[in-house]
Write an enzyme that holds these catalytic residues in place. Structure first.
Site, PDB file in Angstrom:
ATOM      1  N   ASP A 119       1.108  -8.045   5.138  1.00  0.00           N
ATOM      2  CA  ASP A 119       0.002  -7.289   5.699  1.00  0.00           C
ATOM      3  C   ASP A 119      -1.233  -7.409   4.815  1.00  0.00           C
ATOM      4  OD1 ASP A 119      -0.752  -5.248   7.782  1.00  0.00           O
ATOM      5  OD2 ASP A 119      -1.162  -4.056   5.993  1.00  0.00           O
ATOM      6  N   GLN A 144       0.873  -1.164   0.000  1.00  0.00           N
ATOM      7  CA  GLN A 144       0.000   0.000   0.000  1.00  0.00           C
ATOM      8  C   GLN A 144       0.914   1.219   0.000  1.00  0.00           C
ATOM      9  OE1 GLN A 144      -1.571  -1.759   3.355  1.00  0.00           O
ATOM     10  NE2 GLN A 144      -0.498  -0.519   4.871  1.00  0.00           N
ATOM     11  N   GLU A 168      -0.994 -12.291   7.315  1.00  0.00           N
ATOM     12  CA  GLU A 168      -1.746 -11.587   8.353  1.00  0.00           C
ATOM     13  C   GLU A 168      -3.125 -11.287   7.772  1.00  0.00           C
ATOM     14  OE1 GLU A 168      -3.256  -7.818  10.301  1.00  0.00           O
ATOM     15  OE2 GLU A 168      -2.570  -8.052   8.248  1.00  0.00           O
TER      16      GLU A 168
END
Length: 677
Positions: free
Chosen positions: A396, A326, A425
């Site tokens: 993530d 991101q 995750e």
């Protein structure tokens, strides 16, 4: 017609198989991997089976002969255990075959018992001799003479019947024939793959901390830590027995729409409005100072990071790094590749949202826009950190990215770096979590944090053990995002309870720093966010003062990790087995290791406020014992010794010690049941 016409004998329900063989099953080096299958045939002749277990880069000619054995109580279920000795892509198939030697032996034994004489058994004796002739043709020099002699005895009409058949039925020769059988009507299953990782894919103890919080406090004010100051924390982490040091993102942090303490938002995102303590979220990656391939300048340089990695290795640990795909609004990607993001009708780029949470400081990547370019850039970034010494990536929110992307990048990395591991995750729906594991993720975050009652812990533990051929859990007791209400209100005993459950139930577990200091205050009632969350501010801790005053759980965590290292059983997942206790606030489970004959029995008080008493009803066959047997147990936490059997009285005071972790001493050599569902 459809199906396989070459299946002369019946083979079905082969395991371990993932998605009908679409993806690889998983194991680690040295792990005892059970292979099972249903094998059967028409009529009454004997059938047998074996596993062809083929190492990476080799073919079936070098594969050892691994014979399968029947697996009660199902009459047609068969089992063999294989043990990989190196990393890489292994494969196996199951071979079913007619076993004429077993058929012959059974027929002769039944007819002799029925009183039939040598005349009636003439054909049987000659058939046995001819089978032994076939064995002798390929037998080694040591056994050829014994096999030939047994065949000659069967044909010796001058001897009594019992004398003629005795050599062929002798225990020693029968063992040899079992390992060197005559195989007819050999039928093969499809071939299935097993990807074998290094041992750390299954077993390890993780410790998460923010390097930026490890700076000195000057004049009562925290200062930004560096890799050098963070390295000073490493000996204490190693002393607690942790294997993996997990770092949140270490990249430059965006300044546009930066978040402040307790996730405060700054209208307009003007950098001049951000206070000196407002360091922003590490997950808002990228600024004018660089992106995913850069180090935050306040932490140091890439060389400083390499020195941190080297120091971690010197202490017997390794670094896991966050891989978060991101971007902050001022990430270089946003300027160079605006097409990599989602543009709203008003022309602005969409930021991340998880209502009611808003993350204006983060832009999600849109993998449907220029996938070729995005894939190549993500692979390049991974290689930067692999070259810097990172072999574990905590990914993530992988459930918000395409599955085919993860399948491609994980296996592309493993082609050249088979020792690289990926932790998903993904706190999301079960179907997505399981599919991420199937397609290649080495480990997975789990629902453990929210499993607090005995029934749900048992149910979840069984689910994970059953699916251990592709999904490996990592039980984190807390994370920077998750402070469960049990820790908010359970007091120090609950911190011990959750640590015992995580470290003993799962071969891999994790702790986010501050857990050992009993940090338990939420930002507001009903929230799982920490007050003054370290995600948005520096949070230095006085570790030495806490330990000197006895207000630290570090010695307890150290003991748990010592016990885990001492007992191979606790490094397993497949052998997790739950036992009955007559108090629902007491949880009892065991783990065994077939290679070392190690067994551990754990009993935990799930109530952090009250003493609980109860009586176990242990499943002793699961420990390789008969129902009536007694055995010794030694509590690895207190040193106490007990003589136990099936039924045992328990009393656990959470303020003294909420759990027993028993090392089991067996009265004799035992054989554990196979770890299959």
């Amino acid at each position: 017609m459809t199906g396989r016409a070459d299946l002369r004998l019946g083979i079905s329900d082969v395991a371990p198989v993932v998605s009908c063989g679409t993806f690889s099953a998983r194991a680690v080096v040295g792990e005892h991997l059970p292979v099972t299958a249903t094998v059967f045939r028409e009529g009454h002749d004997a059938v047998a089976a074996n596993v062809v277990w083929t190492a990476p880069g080799e073919d079936d000619a070098t594969a050892p002969f691994v014979r399968m054995a029947k697996l009660p109580p199902e009459p047609d279920r068969w089992l063999a255990t294989v043990v990989p000795d190196r990393e890489g892509r292994w494969s196996y198939c199951v071979e079913a075959w007619s076993d004429p030697l077993a058929t012959w032996r059974h027929a002769v034994e039944v007819k002799v018992e029925a009183g039939q004489g040598p005349e009636e058994l003439a054909n049987d004796l000659e058939e046995g001799a001819r089978l032994l002739d076939r064995v002798a043709e390929v037998a080694d020099e040591e056994w050829r003479g014994r096999v030939t002699a047994a065949a000659a005895a069967l044909r010796d009409t001058s001897q009594e019947l019992t004398v003629r058949i005795a050599p062929a039925l002798a225990a020693g020769l029968q063992r040899y024939l079992h390992e060197h059988p005559v195989r007819e009507l050999v039928t093969r299953s499809p071939r299935y793959e097993v990807w074998v990782d290094r041992r750390e894919a299954l077993y390890g103890s993780w410790y998460e901390f923010f390097p930026r919080s490890e700076g000195p406090v000057v004049g009562g004010q925290p200062t930004h830590g560096t890799f050098a100051t963070a390295a000073d924390r490493l000996p204490a982490v190693a002393e607690m027995g942790f294997d993996v040091v997990y770092l949140p993102p270490i990249h430059p942090i965006g300044t546009v729409n930066r978040k402040g303490p307790n996730s405060r938002e700054f209208p307009g995102g003007n950098p001049h409005e951000i206070g000196p303590d407002d360091v922003g979220s590490p997950w808002a990656i990228g600024s004018a100072e660089g992106g995913h391939d850069a180090v935050h300048p306040q932490l140091g340089t890439m060389e400083d990071f390499r020195a941190f990695v080297d120091r971690t290795r010197e202490l017997g640990m390794e670094v896991a790094l966050d891989f978060a795909l991101q971007a902050a609004p001022d990430h270089p990607w946003v300027q160079a590749h605006p097409e990599w993001f989602t543009t709203k009708p008003d022309g602005t780029i969409a930021y991340a949202e998880n209502p009611p949470k808003k993350y204006q400081d983060i832009y999600p990547v849109n993998f449907d826009n220029d996938p070729e370019g995005i894939y190549a850039e993500c692979r390049r970034v991974l290689q930067v950190w692999i070259d810097a010494g990172v072999k574990i990536f905590r990914v993530d929110n992988p459930h918000t990215k395409p599955l085919n992307f993860w399948h491609w990048i994980i296996w592309d990395v493993k082609q050249s770096h088979p020792d690289v591991l990926f932790l998903a995750e993904a706190f999301t729906r079960p179907a997505m979590m399981h599919q991420l594991a199937r397609i290649g993720f080495t480990q997975s975050y789990t629902y453990f944090t929210w499993r607090t009652e005995r029934g749900e812990l048992e149910e979840y533990g069984r689910e994970l053990a059953t699916n251990s051929h592709y999904m490996r859990p990592n039980f984190f007791v807390n994370t920077p995002d998750i402070l469960h209400e049990s820790l908010q209100f359970g007091g120090p005993p609950m911190f011990k309870i959750r640590a015992v459950l995580a470290s003993m139930m799962s071969p891999t577990w994790g702790v986010y720093s501050g857990f050992e200091l009993f940090e338990h205050v939420a930002v507001k009632p009903g929230s799982e966010e920490y007050l003054d969350s370290e995600k948005y501010r520096l949070r230095p801790r006085d570790w030495d003062a806490a330990e000197a005053s006895g207000r630290s759980l570090a010695p307890y965590l150290r003991r748990l990790n010592e016990v885990r290292r001492a007992h191979p059983a606790l490094q397993q997942l497949r052998t997790l087995h739950f036992h009955a206790v007559d108090n629902p606030n007491l949880l009892c489970f065991s783990k065994t290791d077939p290679g070392s004959q190690d067994a551990v029995l754990v009993v935990v008080n799930l109530s952090s406020h009250n003493t609980q008493i109860g009586t176990t009803s242990l499943d002793l066959p699961a420990l390789g014992l008969d129902w009536h047997e007694r055995f010794g147990v030694t509590d690895e936490l207190t040193g106490a010794h007990y003589d136990w059997g099936q039924f045992n009285y328990l009393e656990l005071d959470p303020y003294r010690e909420p759990a027993h972790v028993f090392a089991v001493s067996f009265p004799r050599q035992v054989q554990f049941p196979p770890p299959v569902s």
